[in-house]
Design an enzyme around this catalytic site. Structure first.
Site, mmCIF file in Angstrom:
data_model
loop_
_atom_site.group_PDB
_atom_site.id
_atom_site.type_symbol
_atom_site.label_atom_id
_atom_site.label_comp_id
_atom_site.label_asym_id
_atom_site.label_seq_id
_atom_site.Cartn_x
_atom_site.Cartn_y
_atom_site.Cartn_z
ATOM 1 N N GLY A 50 -37.067 21.643 10.299
ATOM 2 C CA GLY A 50 -36.561 21.358 11.642
ATOM 3 C C GLY A 50 -37.529 20.387 12.286
ATOM 4 N N GLU A 51 -38.094 20.794 13.373
ATOM 5 C CA GLU A 51 -39.049 19.934 14.088
ATOM 6 C C GLU A 51 -40.227 20.817 14.494
ATOM 7 O OE1 GLU A 51 -41.287 17.463 15.567
ATOM 8 O OE2 GLU A 51 -39.461 16.658 14.654
ATOM 9 N N SER A 52 -41.382 20.547 13.890
ATOM 10 C CA SER A 52 -42.499 21.485 14.035
ATOM 11 C C SER A 52 -43.060 21.538 15.453
ATOM 12 C CB SER A 52 -43.598 21.148 13.030
ATOM 13 O OG SER A 52 -44.059 19.831 13.235
ATOM 14 N N CYS A 82 -40.850 22.021 4.751
ATOM 15 C CA CYS A 82 -40.910 20.857 5.637
ATOM 16 C C CYS A 82 -41.604 21.199 6.967
ATOM 17 C CB CYS A 82 -39.516 20.267 5.814
ATOM 18 S SG CYS A 82 -39.580 18.543 6.310
ATOM 19 N N ARG A 111 -47.986 14.809 9.070
ATOM 20 C CA ARG A 111 -46.579 14.803 9.520
ATOM 21 C C ARG A 111 -45.937 13.445 9.283
ATOM 22 N NH1 ARG A 111 -45.559 15.403 15.207
ATOM 23 N NH2 ARG A 111 -43.414 15.796 14.612
ATOM 24 N N ILE A 140 -36.803 14.983 4.140
ATOM 25 C CA ILE A 140 -36.296 14.465 5.421
ATOM 26 C C ILE A 140 -37.467 14.420 6.412
ATOM 27 C CG2 ILE A 140 -34.614 14.779 7.289
ATOM 28 C CD1 ILE A 140 -33.077 16.689 5.301
ATOM 29 N N ARG A 141 -37.919 13.212 6.706
ATOM 30 C CA ARG A 141 -39.098 13.050 7.585
ATOM 31 C C ARG A 141 -40.191 14.076 7.232
ATOM 32 N NH1 ARG A 141 -38.931 9.942 11.777
ATOM 33 N NH2 ARG A 141 -40.167 11.235 13.134
ATOM 34 N N HIS A 181 -36.674 20.269 1.036
ATOM 35 C CA HIS A 181 -35.722 21.280 1.511
ATOM 36 C C HIS A 181 -34.924 21.881 0.355
ATOM 37 C CE1 HIS A 181 -35.732 20.435 5.937
ATOM 38 N NE2 HIS A 181 -36.222 19.288 5.525
ATOM 39 N N GLU A 183 -33.295 24.492 0.230
ATOM 40 C CA GLU A 183 -32.116 25.223 0.724
ATOM 41 C C GLU A 183 -30.878 24.337 0.807
ATOM 42 O OE1 GLU A 183 -34.584 24.118 2.445
ATOM 43 O OE2 GLU A 183 -33.922 23.343 4.365
HETATM 44 N N1 GLN Z 1 -40.843 15.677 10.831
HETATM 45 C C1 GLN Z 1 -40.610 17.060 11.138
HETATM 46 C C2 GLN Z 1 -41.803 17.674 11.835
HETATM 47 O O1 GLN Z 1 -42.820 17.097 11.973
HETATM 48 C C3 GLN Z 1 -40.252 17.870 9.904
HETATM 49 C C4 GLN Z 1 -38.922 17.422 9.377
HETATM 50 C C5 GLN Z 1 -38.166 18.486 8.643
HETATM 51 O O2 GLN Z 1 -38.452 19.676 8.735
HETATM 52 N N2 GLN Z 1 -37.124 18.066 7.975
HETATM 53 O O3 GLN Z 1 -41.726 18.785 12.236
#
Ligand code: GLN
Length: 202
Positions: A50-52, A82, A111, A140-141, A181, A183
């Site tokens: 997700g987004e940390s 991630c 990150r 993904i990122r 990921h 999942e």
């Molecule tokens: N770039 C996101 C972060 O720094 C992580 C991306 C992801 O979980 N797919 O949290």
């Protein structure tokens, strides 16, 4: 030993449902963790992607960060994918100044490590700990692991391209983390490895 352990999925933000399905496919029961009392019954915890920074802020606001640190210190198995990997790392490079982690995994992660040109990609990885067949991994990122501490086992690195040698999966005792990921692809071998880790200690 519990053959069907109860695994919590941290459900503050991120791809919770996909982890639940993968965990159930390998024989675990699942429950969502949103509050301190949700931590009581679980045998292990998955922290989704997700987004940390958002996850960190929500964990602080819900009063969950310290309890998560406490159960981790007490030995609860945790798997982070991630953003979840970032949440488990002891040190984060390129974190927002207010960003906090649960910690416990003796690594430094960077990150958004792959840059905008290759924000997202898929690649076959070799992960001997889960078998000989290649593992199709979605990034993904994604973060990468820069400096694993002495007790950290490297489970996989990228093999080709400019980022060859980059560490993308690690284990330290009951803690497991992947930059990618698992999942999202239907290959449940990483979840199976985590559930085995949980079974061994419950
Ligand atoms: N770039 C996101 C972060 O720094 C992580 C991306 C992801 O979980 N797919 O949290």
């Amino acid at each position: 030993m519990t053959s069907s352990p109860l695994i919590g999925v941290l459900a503050l933000q991120g791809d919770v449902k996909e982890h639940e399905l993968a965990l159930e496919a390998v024989g675990a029961h699942t429950t969502r963790v949103r509050a301190v009392e949700d931590l009581k019954a679980i045998d292990g915890l998955v922290i989704p992607g997700g987004e940390s920074t958002t996850m960190s802020n929500l964990a602080i606001r819900m009063g969950l960060l310290e309890p998560l640190r406490a159960v981790s210190s007490a030995g609860m198995p945790m798997y982070g994918s991630c953003a979840g990997m970032i949440m488990l790392a002891n040190t984060v490079i390129d974190a927002r100044p207010d960003q906090q982690t649960i910690g416990g995994l003796d690594v430094t992660v960077r990150r958004n490590a792959f840059g905008r040109q290759i924000d997202s990609f898929e690649i076959d990885l070799e992960i001997p700990a889960v078998g000989e067949l290649p593992f199709r991994a979605v990034f993904i990122r994604a973060p990468l692991v820069e400096s694993p501490g002495p007790g950290v086992e490297v489970l996989s690195t990228l093999r080709r391209g400019g980022a060859a040698g980059t560490i993308v999966a690690v284990r330290q005792g009951v803690r497991l983390a992947t930059s990618f990921h698992p999942e999202l692809t239907g290959d449940t071998r990483i979840h199976d490895l985590f559930v085995q880790i949980v079974r061994q200690c419950s």
